[in-house]
Design a protein around this motif. Structure first.
Motif, short mmCIF file in Angstrom:
data_model
loop_
_atom_site.label_atom_id
_atom_site.label_comp_id
_atom_site.label_asym_id
_atom_site.label_seq_id
_atom_site.Cartn_x
_atom_site.Cartn_y
_atom_site.Cartn_z
N GLN A 21 16.39 45.37 -19.67
CA GLN A 21 17.91 45.57 -20.14
C GLN A 21 17.98 46.39 -21.14
O GLN A 21 17.79 45.89 -22.25
N ALA A 22 18.12 47.61 -21.00
CA ALA A 22 18.32 48.70 -21.98
C ALA A 22 19.21 49.95 -21.52
O ALA A 22 18.74 50.45 -20.60
N GLU A 23 20.44 50.15 -22.16
CA GLU A 23 21.16 51.05 -21.58
C GLU A 23 21.51 52.26 -22.74
O GLU A 23 22.59 52.87 -22.60
N ASP A 24 20.54 52.01 -23.95
CA ASP A 24 20.92 53.14 -24.95
C ASP A 24 19.42 53.55 -25.34
O ASP A 24 18.43 52.70 -24.94
N LEU A 25 19.19 54.75 -25.76
CA LEU A 25 18.07 55.23 -26.27
C LEU A 25 17.07 54.26 -27.05
O LEU A 25 15.90 54.24 -26.56
N VAL A 58 22.31 57.28 -21.77
CA VAL A 58 20.83 57.94 -22.31
C VAL A 58 20.53 59.10 -21.67
O VAL A 58 20.08 59.94 -22.38
N VAL A 59 20.54 59.24 -20.24
CA VAL A 59 20.44 60.85 -19.80
C VAL A 59 21.23 61.68 -20.43
O VAL A 59 20.83 62.82 -20.75
N THR A 60 22.54 61.57 -20.71
CA THR A 60 23.47 62.50 -21.31
C THR A 60 22.65 63.01 -22.77
O THR A 60 22.95 64.00 -22.98
N GLU A 61 22.61 61.78 -23.64
CA GLU A 61 21.80 62.06 -24.79
C GLU A 61 20.66 62.70 -24.82
O GLU A 61 20.58 63.76 -25.59
N LEU A 62 19.91 62.53 -23.92
CA LEU A 62 18.38 63.11 -23.82
C LEU A 62 18.76 64.60 -23.12
O LEU A 62 18.02 65.69 -23.75
N ALA A 63 19.66 64.80 -22.32
CA ALA A 63 19.93 66.19 -21.88
C ALA A 63 20.37 67.01 -22.94
O ALA A 63 20.35 68.33 -22.95
N LYS A 115 25.76 65.39 -10.87
CA LYS A 115 25.54 65.76 -12.29
C LYS A 115 24.41 64.81 -12.78
O LYS A 115 23.74 65.30 -13.51
N TYR A 116 24.54 63.67 -12.40
CA TYR A 116 23.61 62.70 -13.24
C TYR A 116 21.98 63.07 -12.57
O TYR A 116 21.27 62.89 -13.28
N VAL A 123 15.56 65.97 -17.51
CA VAL A 123 14.87 65.26 -18.26
C VAL A 123 13.43 64.97 -18.02
O VAL A 123 12.45 64.88 -18.99
N LEU A 124 13.31 64.70 -16.83
CA LEU A 124 12.04 64.45 -16.26
C LEU A 124 11.05 65.49 -16.34
O LEU A 124 9.69 65.22 -16.49
#
Length: 385
Positions: A21-25, A58-63, A115-116, A123-124
């Motif tokens: 359970q983790a939904e932030d970086l 998280v993906v938004t932040e990393l991208a 987009k996601y 990111v990958l």
């Protein structure tokens, strides 16, 4: 973990982080220390694969933040972990109290899904180890089956064309090929490999293919050998295997079996249930529906979309479809060539088992050891580094 197939292909084995359970970086990085690194240590492996699930925020932040992406990559490297695949099926909220059908939103008729997925691919491409040239991203099989109109199907087809274009542009930019695998699942627009060929046929096989979930395959009573031949004949590559087992009740009229099934009927995840009689597969959308009379209890075994730990039996007299998973392993990797090189153990249901484990890293390590034994039994050699 990495294995060398006799044909020279490097086959990657890891586990999926959607169990955590983790939904932030910060939470994603914390789970690497709390769970993934201890799993690697339990296995005595110098390197462990982890298929990351990264929620939309998280993906938004990393991208958008190169420093954040660098931080995650450094944490993976420091803990002896590597990522060659992402699970981009859940979008967000995968550990809410009730998930059920919300896991299929947004679907492929919604711009947000495209987009996601492209952001996940970006990111990958940055997270891939330096000596790995390609990665995989798994996604939902278009949508839940209702409502799905011809207009939705047309929107999805356009989205997949744009997905292909976007992946090609990413490869031209980064030199890394990312392939997206659509994951047939009971109850969705694409439930079976037959439907996958019909609904997804004709796509660019260099970019798009199938994520084969062995639990889903078993729930639909598909024969692994036939399913794999069907995909191969259609030119649809298996870009990723999710190594998973369904729960089976051989005699669903047995009071002991029904009592054990009732203990699996939990409120968070959807547990599609199927039976097969006289060549016809009958199904309901959730296990409580079956237990309330939605499926006949005298026509054959029930199979339940409940990802059971690979290495252990559920409460008797229930059993798992581990024998089906063995056949999938053999079909993909037991021949002269490796027909899939990304394997992800995806048991996300540990927290909703009737008796959740006190030692989650130990349980995940036992599953990976079970899978490792299957691979080496097929003649693959483990890379000890």
């Amino acid at each position: 973990m990495r294995f060398l197939h006799p044909d020279g292909t490097t086959v990657h084995l890891g586990y999926c982080s959607n169990v955590h359970q983790a939904e932030d970086l910060q939470g994603v990085i914390a789970q690497l220390a709390e769970y993934a690194e201890p799993v690697r240590e339990r296995l005595g492996a110098g390197r462990l694969g982890i298929g990351l699930w990264l929620a939309r925020p998280v993906v938004t932040e990393l991208a958008d933040d190169e420093a954040a992406l660098g931080r995650l990559k450094s944490e993976l490297r420091a803990r002896g972990l590597e990522t060659v695949t992402l699970n981009a099926f859940p979008y967000t909220g995968f550990h809410r109290e009730v998930v059920k059908k919300d896991v299929y939103l947004p679907d492929w008729a919604d711009e947000a899904r495209l987009k996601y997925t492209l952001d996940c691919a970006r990111v990958l491409a940055a997270l891939l180890p330096d000596d790995v040239g390609h990665g995989s991203v798994s996604t939902l099989p278009l949508a839940w089956r209702t409502p799905w109109t011809p207009a939705c199907a047309e929107e999805a087809r356009h989205a997949l064309e744009r997905l292909t274009t976007g992946l090609a542009a990413l490869e031209a930019w980064t030199g890394r090929r990312i392939r997206v695998g659509f994951e047939p699942e009971p109850g969705c627009v694409v439930e079976t490999t037959t439907q996958a060929v019909r609904e997804l046929g004709g796509l660019d096989p260099d970019r798009l293919g199938i994520c084969l979930d062995a639990c889903h395959l078993a729930v639909q009573f598909e024969q692994p050998g036939e399913a794999l031949r069907r995909l191969a004949d259609a030119g649809m590559p298996v870009v990723k295997l999710q190594a998973s087992c369904a729960v089976e009740a051989a005699d669903p009229a047995d009071p002991a079996a029904r009592a054990a099934l009732h203990r699996l009927a939990e409120p968070r995840f959807l547990h599609q249930t199927r039976t097969a009689a006289d060549g016809e597969v009958l199904g309901v959308d959730d296990l409580p529906d079956a237990l309330d009379g939605g499926l006949p209890a005298d026509g054959g075994p029930w199979r339940v979309h409940f990802h059971a730990p690979l290495h252990s039996r559920p409460e008797p007299p229930l059993r798992t479809t581990a024998d089906q998973l063995d056949q999938v392993f053999a079909g993909l990797l037991g021949g002269a060539s490796a027909d899939c090189d990304h394997i992800e153990v995806e048991t996300y249901t540990w927290s909703v088992l009737p008796e959740p484990p006190a030692d989650l890293p130990g349980g995940i390590a036992a599953e990976l050891a079970w899978a490792r034994d299957r691979l080496t039994g097929l003649g693959l050699k483990e890379d000890p580094s």
